[in-house]
Design a protein around this motif. Structure first.
Motif, PDB file in Angstrom:
ATOM      1  N   SER A  28       1.090  -1.143  -0.050  1.00 23.30           N
ATOM      2  CA  SER A  28      -0.156   0.051  -0.134  1.00 23.30           C
ATOM      3  C   SER A  28       0.949   1.385  -0.010  1.00 23.30           C
ATOM      4  N   ARG A  29       2.083   1.144   0.965  1.00 21.37           N
ATOM      5  CA  ARG A  29       2.965   2.275   1.065  1.00 21.37           C
ATOM      6  C   ARG A  29       3.628   2.718  -0.523  1.00 21.37           C
ATOM      7  N   ARG A  30       3.821   1.579  -1.103  1.00 24.14           N
ATOM      8  CA  ARG A  30       4.843   1.763  -2.244  1.00 24.14           C
ATOM      9  C   ARG A  30       3.757   2.012  -3.332  1.00 24.14           C
ATOM     10  N   ALA A  31       2.395   1.792  -3.457  1.00 24.99           N
ATOM     11  CA  ALA A  31       1.404   2.009  -4.520  1.00 24.99           C
ATOM     12  C   ALA A  31       1.240   3.503  -4.313  1.00 24.99           C
ATOM     13  N   SER A  32       1.061   3.974  -2.926  1.00 25.70           N
ATOM     14  CA  SER A  32       0.842   5.414  -2.533  1.00 25.70           C
ATOM     15  C   SER A  32       2.025   6.346  -3.010  1.00 25.70           C
ATOM     16  N   ARG A  33       3.223   5.969  -2.924  1.00 19.44           N
ATOM     17  CA  ARG A  33       4.182   6.734  -3.368  1.00 19.44           C
ATOM     18  C   ARG A  33       4.570   6.832  -4.924  1.00 19.44           C
ATOM     19  N   ARG A  34       4.014   5.931  -5.392  1.00 19.28           N
ATOM     20  CA  ARG A  34       3.981   5.856  -7.013  1.00 19.28           C
ATOM     21  C   ARG A  34       2.757   6.597  -7.693  1.00 19.28           C
ATOM     22  N   SER A  35       1.754   6.860  -6.868  1.00 24.77           N
ATOM     23  CA  SER A  35       0.655   7.533  -7.482  1.00 24.77           C
ATOM     24  C   SER A  35       1.121   9.060  -7.076  1.00 24.77           C
ATOM     25  N   ARG A  36       1.725   9.330  -6.193  1.00 21.01           N
ATOM     26  CA  ARG A  36       2.032  10.638  -5.821  1.00 21.01           C
ATOM     27  C   ARG A  36       3.081  11.043  -6.853  1.00 21.01           C
ATOM     28  N   ARG A  37       4.191  10.327  -7.251  1.00 21.86           N
ATOM     29  CA  ARG A  37       4.988  10.803  -8.260  1.00 21.86           C
ATOM     30  C   ARG A  37       4.597  11.008  -9.756  1.00 21.86           C
ATOM     31  N   THR A  38       3.468  10.222  -9.977  1.00 22.21           N
ATOM     32  CA  THR A  38       2.812  10.381 -11.447  1.00 22.21           C
ATOM     33  C   THR A  38       1.738  11.453 -11.356  1.00 22.21           C
ATOM     34  N   ARG A  39       1.228  11.702 -10.263  1.00 20.13           N
ATOM     35  CA  ARG A  39       0.307  12.859 -10.171  1.00 20.13           C
ATOM     36  C   ARG A  39       0.887  14.284 -10.883  1.00 20.13           C
ATOM     37  N   ARG A  40       0.324  14.977 -11.490  1.00 23.63           N
ATOM     38  CA  ARG A  40       0.950  16.106 -11.971  1.00 23.63           C
ATOM     39  C   ARG A  40       0.218  17.206 -11.301  1.00 23.63           C
ATOM     40  N   ALA A  41       1.082  18.424 -10.712  1.00 23.39           N
ATOM     41  CA  ALA A  41       0.456  19.470 -10.148  1.00 23.39           C
ATOM     42  C   ALA A  41      -0.555  20.258 -11.009  1.00 23.39           C
ATOM     43  N   PRO A  42      -1.641  20.779 -10.648  1.00 21.39           N
ATOM     44  CA  PRO A  42      -2.463  21.602 -11.491  1.00 21.39           C
ATOM     45  C   PRO A  42      -1.888  22.778 -12.014  1.00 21.39           C
ATOM     46  N   GLU A  43      -2.163  23.268 -13.132  1.00 23.50           N
ATOM     47  CA  GLU A  43      -1.584  24.334 -13.847  1.00 23.50           C
ATOM     48  C   GLU A  43      -2.099  25.675 -13.106  1.00 23.50           C
ATOM     49  N   LEU A  44      -1.135  26.529 -12.699  1.00 23.71           N
ATOM     50  CA  LEU A  44      -1.367  27.631 -11.672  1.00 23.71           C
ATOM     51  C   LEU A  44      -2.178  28.848 -12.649  1.00 23.71           C
ATOM     52  N   PRO A  45      -2.979  29.454 -12.156  1.00 18.18           N
ATOM     53  CA  PRO A  45      -3.555  30.479 -12.792  1.00 18.18           C
ATOM     54  C   PRO A  45      -2.437  31.687 -13.105  1.00 18.18           C
ATOM     55  N   THR A  46      -2.526  32.405 -14.078  1.00 19.46           N
ATOM     56  CA  THR A  46      -1.476  33.391 -14.362  1.00 19.46           C
ATOM     57  C   THR A  46      -1.194  34.375 -13.132  1.00 19.46           C
ATOM     58  N   ASP A  47      -2.180  34.904 -12.472  1.00 19.14           N
ATOM     59  CA  ASP A  47      -1.982  35.890 -11.607  1.00 19.14           C
ATOM     60  C   ASP A  47      -1.240  35.290 -10.338  1.00 19.14           C
ATOM     61  N   VAL A  48      -1.362  33.881  -9.948  1.00 21.50           N
ATOM     62  CA  VAL A  48      -0.614  33.386  -9.114  1.00 21.50           C
ATOM     63  C   VAL A  48       0.851  33.224  -9.390  1.00 21.50           C
ATOM     64  N   GLN A  49       1.044  32.991 -10.876  1.00 24.40           N
ATOM     65  CA  GLN A  49       2.418  32.727 -11.265  1.00 24.40           C
ATOM     66  C   GLN A  49       3.007  34.268 -11.065  1.00 24.40           C
ATOM     67  N   GLY A  50       2.425  35.533 -11.398  1.00 22.77           N
ATOM     68  CA  GLY A  50       2.808  36.689 -11.338  1.00 22.77           C
ATOM     69  C   GLY A  50       3.177  36.928 -10.000  1.00 22.77           C
TER      70      GLY A  50
END
Length: 139
Positions: A28-50
């Motif tokens: 279960s721990r290995r699967a959890s680590r794998r899923s965290r690595r493969t998840r992409r961070a959501p794209e941030l809005p441009t105002d947050v990037q600014g």
């Protein structure tokens, strides 16, 4: 079946259940680590990037500010009390700044300024001045 054989079988079954639980937990721990690595961070809005860019620029700007400071008060002479003498360290993030020292005696007071670069000084420092720089660096 006798009691000792039943007890041995019960202990064996308990050990096997515990081993199966540990294997399942590890998987279960290995699967959890794998899923965290493969998840992409959501794209941030441009105002947050600014805003992130502005925060980065502000951090770079404030690094030159004399924002690390420390004061060490002490008695420069044994016959005087009240901790009237002091050393003050004012430095930026890179350890560049100044150490100011004021030594108070019975009839006069003397003030000294020594430049600090990379948390050290070319001139000889008193123990109190060294302590002030050390406290400014850690505080």
């Amino acid at each position: 079946m006798n009691d000792s054989l039943l007890l041995a079988l019960a202990v064996l079954a308990l050990l096997l259940a515990l081993a199966a639980l540990l294997v399942a937990l590890s998987a279960s721990r290995r699967a959890s680590r794998r899923s965290r690595r493969t998840r992409r961070a959501p794209e941030l809005p441009t105002d947050v990037q600014g805003l992130r860019g502005e925060v980065h620029a502000l951090r770079a700007e404030v690094s030159d500010a004399l924002r690390h400071l420390s004061v060490v008060r002490y008695d420069a002479f044994g016959d005087m009390g009240g901790h009237l003498s002091w050393s003050l360290a004012l430095v930026d993030d890179a350890g560049t700044g100044v150490v100011l020292t004021s030594i108070h005696g019975r009839s006069d007071a003397r003030t000294y300024a020594k430049g600090v670069t990379e948390w050290s000084c070319d001139q000889q420092l008193s123990p109190e001045e060294e302590e002030a720089i050390k406290l400014a660096r850690t505080g």
